[in-house]
Design a protein around this motif. Structure first.
Motif, short mmCIF file in Angstrom:
data_model
loop_
_atom_site.label_atom_id
_atom_site.label_comp_id
_atom_site.label_asym_id
_atom_site.label_seq_id
_atom_site.Cartn_x
_atom_site.Cartn_y
_atom_site.Cartn_z
N PRO A 1 77.56 37.67 132.79
CA PRO A 1 78.76 38.28 133.34
C PRO A 1 80.23 38.22 132.97
O PRO A 1 80.91 38.96 132.94
N LEU A 2 80.55 37.12 132.27
CA LEU A 2 81.56 36.72 131.58
C LEU A 2 81.72 38.02 130.37
O LEU A 2 82.81 38.39 130.28
N CYS A 3 80.75 37.87 129.65
CA CYS A 3 80.56 38.61 128.47
C CYS A 3 81.04 40.35 129.13
O CYS A 3 81.49 40.88 128.42
N LYS A 4 80.01 40.55 130.02
CA LYS A 4 80.19 41.93 130.56
C LYS A 4 81.73 42.32 130.95
O LYS A 4 82.25 43.51 130.74
N GLY A 5 82.44 41.30 131.68
CA GLY A 5 83.79 41.20 132.06
C GLY A 5 84.78 41.59 131.01
O GLY A 5 85.60 42.34 130.90
N GLY A 6 84.59 40.93 129.88
CA GLY A 6 85.10 41.14 128.65
C GLY A 6 85.35 42.45 128.01
O GLY A 6 86.10 43.07 127.44
N VAL B 1 86.84 37.81 135.24
CA VAL B 1 85.90 37.05 135.62
C VAL B 1 86.45 35.52 136.01
O VAL B 1 86.75 35.02 135.15
N VAL B 2 86.32 35.10 137.24
CA VAL B 2 86.75 33.50 137.51
C VAL B 2 85.66 32.71 137.14
O VAL B 2 84.50 32.89 137.48
N LEU B 3 85.86 31.97 136.19
CA LEU B 3 84.93 30.97 135.74
C LEU B 3 84.84 29.76 136.60
O LEU B 3 83.70 29.28 136.92
N ILE B 4 86.02 29.13 137.07
CA ILE B 4 85.75 28.17 138.28
C ILE B 4 86.51 28.29 139.50
O ILE B 4 87.65 28.49 139.44
N SER B 5 85.79 28.45 140.43
CA SER B 5 86.45 28.68 141.65
C SER B 5 85.50 28.19 142.96
O SER B 5 85.40 28.45 144.17
#
Length: 267
Positions: A206-211, A217-221
């Motif tokens: 998901p982080l890669c898609k968001g990029g 994309v929130v990494l730590i929440s």
């Protein structure tokens, strides 16, 4: 008297076109996967050319069958019509050559309706003149072709930037996707196997898609995903890090240019 090319075309046009379409599909099946690791400019050009010719050849052949009718001396010709629908579904290793091709999924959807109507018309005209076993095989191939072409259209739609953005927004567990990671095995960075790295790359997708779509994309929440608890993810050597990046790029290639995401979600 020697028979010229016009006579040969008039007599063997259908067979030539079907064989050409089949040869193009074989080329895509063999060489499409080479794009993942890079290829020569000549091979990329040939792959682009074959990718464009494959659909055009199958569509032209179906039109030729619809207009010129079926060769009555060859019952198997009726089977070729739904077989060409399978060709329009393309190979699982290549649904799009460029990102812009994914935006054309409505055109393929319209083409599916038109070509399915054409094949149904051919079957309606000639299904009564062939054997029962061949008729059942033809109908089965028609259904398979519709499913295969439908998979391609759905893969193209899911690979558009708008659809990727929507999938990220719908992902309610996105801020805590680290929770799906397996616990650290205690192995050193040098000893981590590819399976563990692949699981991490899959979780980071998901982080890669968001990029790619410029979506934050929130990494730590989440309390459980504090930097101290996730420090094991970053304590890797450069080989492991580059391996994860390579896997991320491979996964994104599958999503954008192949049917992998659709096939895995179905089966």
């Amino acid at each position: 008297m020697a028979r010229g090319p016009i006579y040969i075309w008039n007599e063997w046009a259908t067979q030539i076109l079907v064989l050409l379409s089949f040869a193009l599909q074989i080329f895509l099946f063999v060489f499409a996967r080479t794009r993942r690791c890079g290829s020569s400019p000549l091979l990329r050009f040939l792959l682009w050319l074959v990718y464009l010719m494959a659909d055009s050849t199958a569509i032209y052949t179906l039109g030729h069958l619809s207009i010129n009718g079926i060769l009555h001396e060859h019952e198997l010709v009726v089977f070729w019509a739904p077989f060409l629908i399978v060709h329009l579904g393309s190979q699982d290793t290549i649904t799009a050559y460029a990102l812009e091709d994914n935006q054309l999924w409505p055109r393929h959807l319209l083409n599916l309706g038109v070509q399915a109507f054409g094949v149904a018309y051919i079957l309606y005209k000639h299904i009564g003149h062939i054997s029962t076993s061949l008729g059942l095989a033809t109908c089965l191939m028609f259904v398979i072709g519709l499913i295969k072409y439908g998979e391609r259209i759905w893969a193209l739609k899911c690979a558009t930037m708008d659809d990727i953005r929507s999938s990220i927004k719908k992902c309610g567990l996105l801020p805590t996707y680290y929770g799906d990671l397996p616990p650290p095995s205690g192995a050193s960075a040098e000893e981590r196997d590819e399976e563990e790295l692949l699981l991490f790359a899959q979780a980071m997708l998901p982080l890669c898609k968001g990029g790619i779509i410029n979506f934050p994309v929130v990494l730590i929440s989440h309390p459980h995903n504090s930097p101290s608890n996730l420090s094991w993810c970053w304590n890797w050597n450069w080989k492991a890090t580059f391996k994860v990046v390579e896997m991320e790029l491979s996964l994104m290639y599958d999503i954008l240019y192949t049917k992998a995401a659709i096939i895995h979600s179905w089966y």
